[in-house]
Design an enzyme around this catalytic site. Structure first.
Site, PDB file in Angstrom:
ATOM      1  N   LYS A  23       5.607 -11.056 -12.329  1.00  0.00           N
ATOM      2  CA  LYS A  23       6.226 -11.660 -11.144  1.00  0.00           C
ATOM      3  C   LYS A  23       5.168 -12.043 -10.114  1.00  0.00           C
ATOM      4  O   LYS A  23       5.187 -13.149  -9.561  1.00  0.00           O
ATOM      5  CB  LYS A  23       7.210 -10.673 -10.530  1.00  0.00           C
ATOM      6  CG  LYS A  23       7.668 -11.008  -9.108  1.00  0.00           C
ATOM      7  CD  LYS A  23       8.499  -9.880  -8.542  1.00  0.00           C
ATOM      8  CE  LYS A  23       8.873 -10.114  -7.087  1.00  0.00           C
ATOM      9  NZ  LYS A  23       7.727  -9.993  -6.165  1.00  0.00           N
ATOM     10  N   ASN A  24       4.238 -11.142  -9.824  1.00  0.00           N
ATOM     11  CA  ASN A  24       3.260 -11.391  -8.773  1.00  0.00           C
ATOM     12  C   ASN A  24       2.218 -12.435  -9.157  1.00  0.00           C
ATOM     13  O   ASN A  24       1.468 -12.899  -8.293  1.00  0.00           O
ATOM     14  CB  ASN A  24       2.563 -10.085  -8.379  1.00  0.00           C
ATOM     15  CG  ASN A  24       3.502  -9.117  -7.684  1.00  0.00           C
ATOM     16  OD1 ASN A  24       4.539  -9.516  -7.157  1.00  0.00           O
ATOM     17  ND2 ASN A  24       3.155  -7.838  -7.682  1.00  0.00           N
ATOM     18  N   CYS A 116      11.658  -7.924   0.854  1.00  0.00           N
ATOM     19  CA  CYS A 116      11.787  -6.490   1.106  1.00  0.00           C
ATOM     20  C   CYS A 116      11.247  -6.123   2.478  1.00  0.00           C
ATOM     21  O   CYS A 116      10.225  -6.640   2.925  1.00  0.00           O
ATOM     22  CB  CYS A 116      11.039  -5.692   0.041  1.00  0.00           C
ATOM     23  SG  CYS A 116      11.796  -5.771  -1.593  1.00  0.00           S
ATOM     24  N   ARG A 121       4.251  -7.397   7.871  1.00  0.00           N
ATOM     25  CA  ARG A 121       3.281  -8.030   6.981  1.00  0.00           C
ATOM     26  C   ARG A 121       2.900  -9.357   7.618  1.00  0.00           C
ATOM     27  O   ARG A 121       3.384 -10.417   7.220  1.00  0.00           O
ATOM     28  CB  ARG A 121       3.886  -8.223   5.586  1.00  0.00           C
ATOM     29  CG  ARG A 121       4.083  -6.906   4.863  1.00  0.00           C
ATOM     30  CD  ARG A 121       4.420  -7.124   3.403  1.00  0.00           C
ATOM     31  NE  ARG A 121       5.832  -7.384   3.214  1.00  0.00           N
ATOM     32  CZ  ARG A 121       6.404  -7.505   2.021  1.00  0.00           C
ATOM     33  NH1 ARG A 121       5.682  -7.397   0.924  1.00  0.00           N
ATOM     34  NH2 ARG A 121       7.697  -7.726   1.913  1.00  0.00           N
ATOM     35  N   ILE A 123       1.369 -12.832   8.958  1.00  0.00           N
ATOM     36  CA  ILE A 123       0.752 -13.946   8.242  1.00  0.00           C
ATOM     37  C   ILE A 123      -0.394 -14.532   9.069  1.00  0.00           C
ATOM     38  O   ILE A 123      -0.821 -15.656   8.833  1.00  0.00           O
ATOM     39  CB  ILE A 123       1.799 -15.026   7.915  1.00  0.00           C
ATOM     40  CG1 ILE A 123       2.431 -15.577   9.190  1.00  0.00           C
ATOM     41  CG2 ILE A 123       2.856 -14.474   6.979  1.00  0.00           C
ATOM     42  CD1 ILE A 123       3.332 -16.786   8.942  1.00  0.00           C
ATOM     43  N   ASP A 124      -0.902 -13.752  10.004  1.00  0.00           N
ATOM     44  CA  ASP A 124      -1.984 -14.234  10.860  1.00  0.00           C
ATOM     45  C   ASP A 124      -3.213 -14.625  10.046  1.00  0.00           C
ATOM     46  O   ASP A 124      -3.903 -15.593  10.381  1.00  0.00           O
ATOM     47  CB  ASP A 124      -2.366 -13.178  11.898  1.00  0.00           C
ATOM     48  CG  ASP A 124      -1.253 -12.914  12.903  1.00  0.00           C
ATOM     49  OD1 ASP A 124      -0.272 -13.677  12.890  1.00  0.00           O
ATOM     50  OD2 ASP A 124      -1.357 -11.950  13.674  1.00  0.00           O
ATOM     51  N   ASP A 306       2.481  -1.250  -5.263  1.00  0.00           N
ATOM     52  CA  ASP A 306       3.743  -1.589  -5.912  1.00  0.00           C
ATOM     53  C   ASP A 306       4.150  -0.555  -6.960  1.00  0.00           C
ATOM     54  O   ASP A 306       5.330  -0.467  -7.316  1.00  0.00           O
ATOM     55  CB  ASP A 306       3.650  -2.966  -6.582  1.00  0.00           C
ATOM     56  CG  ASP A 306       3.847  -4.107  -5.594  1.00  0.00           C
ATOM     57  OD1 ASP A 306       4.073  -3.827  -4.403  1.00  0.00           O
ATOM     58  OD2 ASP A 306       3.768  -5.268  -6.015  1.00  0.00           O
ATOM     59  N   ARG A 398      15.138  -8.832  -8.628  1.00  0.00           N
ATOM     60  CA  ARG A 398      14.094  -9.723  -8.134  1.00  0.00           C
ATOM     61  C   ARG A 398      12.828  -9.613  -8.975  1.00  0.00           C
ATOM     62  O   ARG A 398      12.047 -10.573  -9.064  1.00  0.00           O
ATOM     63  CB  ARG A 398      13.750  -9.407  -6.674  1.00  0.00           C
ATOM     64  CG  ARG A 398      14.814  -9.791  -5.657  1.00  0.00           C
ATOM     65  CD  ARG A 398      14.328  -9.486  -4.247  1.00  0.00           C
ATOM     66  NE  ARG A 398      12.967  -9.961  -4.063  1.00  0.00           N
ATOM     67  CZ  ARG A 398      11.975  -9.223  -3.564  1.00  0.00           C
ATOM     68  NH1 ARG A 398      12.190  -7.964  -3.213  1.00  0.00           N
ATOM     69  NH2 ARG A 398      10.783  -9.733  -3.429  1.00  0.00           N
TER      70      ARG A 398
END
Length: 419
Positions: A23-24, A116, A121, A123-124, A306, A398
């Protein structure tokens, strides 16, 4: 669609399972396909997150088609440069489309992504890198408005932290930028290597430098390719956690220690036996395992965040005390309360969880808090006494393909109900 699992525990595992595509890895590759003419992804997992990515691609100007585990994308030249909020909210990884939209259309409008709830988290890092490459960024009422004059421009970019998402953003922006981009302190996860392999096969010029820097010489366009997606190392860790909790012997087809060394080392520390043969991974657990001691999540090649929730669930049954330190996401212990309903002894202080192993868990009615937290509840339920009901399994779907059928193939007594 919510759905539930009913899991009756107490059965040692036996059998084999084929490891799905990662998935990742596939999500950033799908984003990259917006820059290509036509791509075919082999071994593409059938996941709701992949469906969400395809919905976004189709909105942005790509046709997508699935035949079995082969997913084909084809740019049709008539897309939009804004992703509607409902599509963005389906998954956190939707932010990965930002850089390819700018590269393709020279502008992008997005709302803040969903997925999730694992804590902030930001996004800077993504935005700071894009600004160095010539992007003008404006925030207004929960939306990001980004634009650049013509092609992006290569730049020297140093990430404050080896963020996987920011590394992907820079790579996808740089492959068709004007000039060279050099990325310092990039993430080194295997999924990053898979994205680089895909981009190279499409015609990108990417060089790995001494010391870990990544140099990208921009090209005018990417052509597309046929590409096999790597196997999912987090799903592998889920199956091994399941075995650690329930006992037995299994074979994981396409499984390997190669991208899972930190995880496999701790499994062996607990007393699990692992061996490889013919491209597959075999694992055996006989009797109760002992605590692995201290577990600290770290960027690759360290122990993956994860994998932590599933491994923690297995450690609730290990002999002794385990101490988990979570360094990546502050809310990664979301399943601890649910595990406590089953008799697990877990004490949490800030980003540390102290797990005192118990001889047995008992069935309970449980709710999935997130993707990996939901998988951890399945791990615990498969080893518990009695039948547990696990609600809101849409989180699990997911990231896990054919999860219930695959677990039944390993001897888990699991029923899936949709609704």
């Amino acid at each position: 669609m919510q759905g539930r699992y009913i899991v009756t525990g107490g059965h040692p595992l036996a059998g084999e399972v084929m490891l799905q595509g990662a998935k990742n890895a596939v999500l950033p590759i799908l984003a990259a396909s917006l820059l290509c003419r036509r791509c075919q992804l082999l071994g593409c997992p059938d996941l709701t997150d992949v469906d969400s990515a395809c919905h976004i691609l189709e909105y942005l100007g790509c046709r997508t088609r699935r035949e079995g585990d082969v997913l084909t994308t084809e740019f049709n030249g008539s897309g939009k440069s804004e992703i509607p909020a409902p599509l963005m909210e389906e998954m956190r990884s939707s932010i990965i489309f930002l850089s390819v939209m700018i590269a393709r259309y020279h502008q992008a409008v997005i709302s803040m992504p969903g997925g999730c709830q694992l804590g902030p988290r930001p996004i800077d890092y993504h935005l700071a890198a894009l600004e160095k490459m010539g992007v003008q960024v404006r925030r207004d009422q929960g939306k990001l408005y980004c634009r650049c004059e013509g092609r992006l421009t290569g730049a020297q970019i140093a990430l404050p932290f080896p963020s996987v998402g920011a590394t992907e953003t820079v790579l996808l922006a740089a492959v068709t930028a004007r000039g060279e981009t050099v990325l310092t302190n990039a993430a080194r996860e295997p999924e990053i290597a898979d994205l680089i392999g895909f981009l190279r096969r499409c015609g990108a010029k990417i060089r790995l430098c001494a010391g870990g820097d990544i140099a990208v010489e921009g090209v005018d366009r990417l052509e597309g390719c046929i590409y096999p997606v790597m196997a999912d190392r987090i799903v592998l860790s889920t199956y091994l956690s399941l075995l650690a909790a329930a006992g037995g012997e299994i074979c994981i087809r396409r499984g390997s220690r190669e991208h899972n060394k930190a995880f496999c080392h701790l499994c062996e520390t607990m007393g699990m036996r692992l061996w490889e043969s013919g491209g597959d991974l075999y694992a055996r657990v006989a009797g109760r395992l002992k605590s692995p001691g201290k577990v600290r999540t770290m960027p690759y090649p360290g122990f993956p965040t994860d994998s932590q929730p599933m491994f923690l669930a297995a450690c609730t049954l290990a002999e002794g005390t385990s101490v988990f330190t979570e360094t990546i996401f502050e809310n990664r212990f979301g399943a601890a309360y649910e595990l406590g309903k089953m008799g697990a002894r877990i004490n949490i202080a800030d980003r540390i969880a102290i797990v005192e192993g118990v001889p047995a868990l008992t069935a309970a009615r449980l709710r999935c808090p997130d993707l990996r937290g939901g998988a951890s509840l399945v791990v615990a339920a498969a080893a518990a006494e009695g039948s547990s009901t696990i609600e809101e399994i849409h989180h699990i779907l997911r990231g896990y393909e054919n999860f219930a059928p695959n677990l039944r193939g390993l001897g888990v007594d699991i029923i899936e109900e949709r609704g």
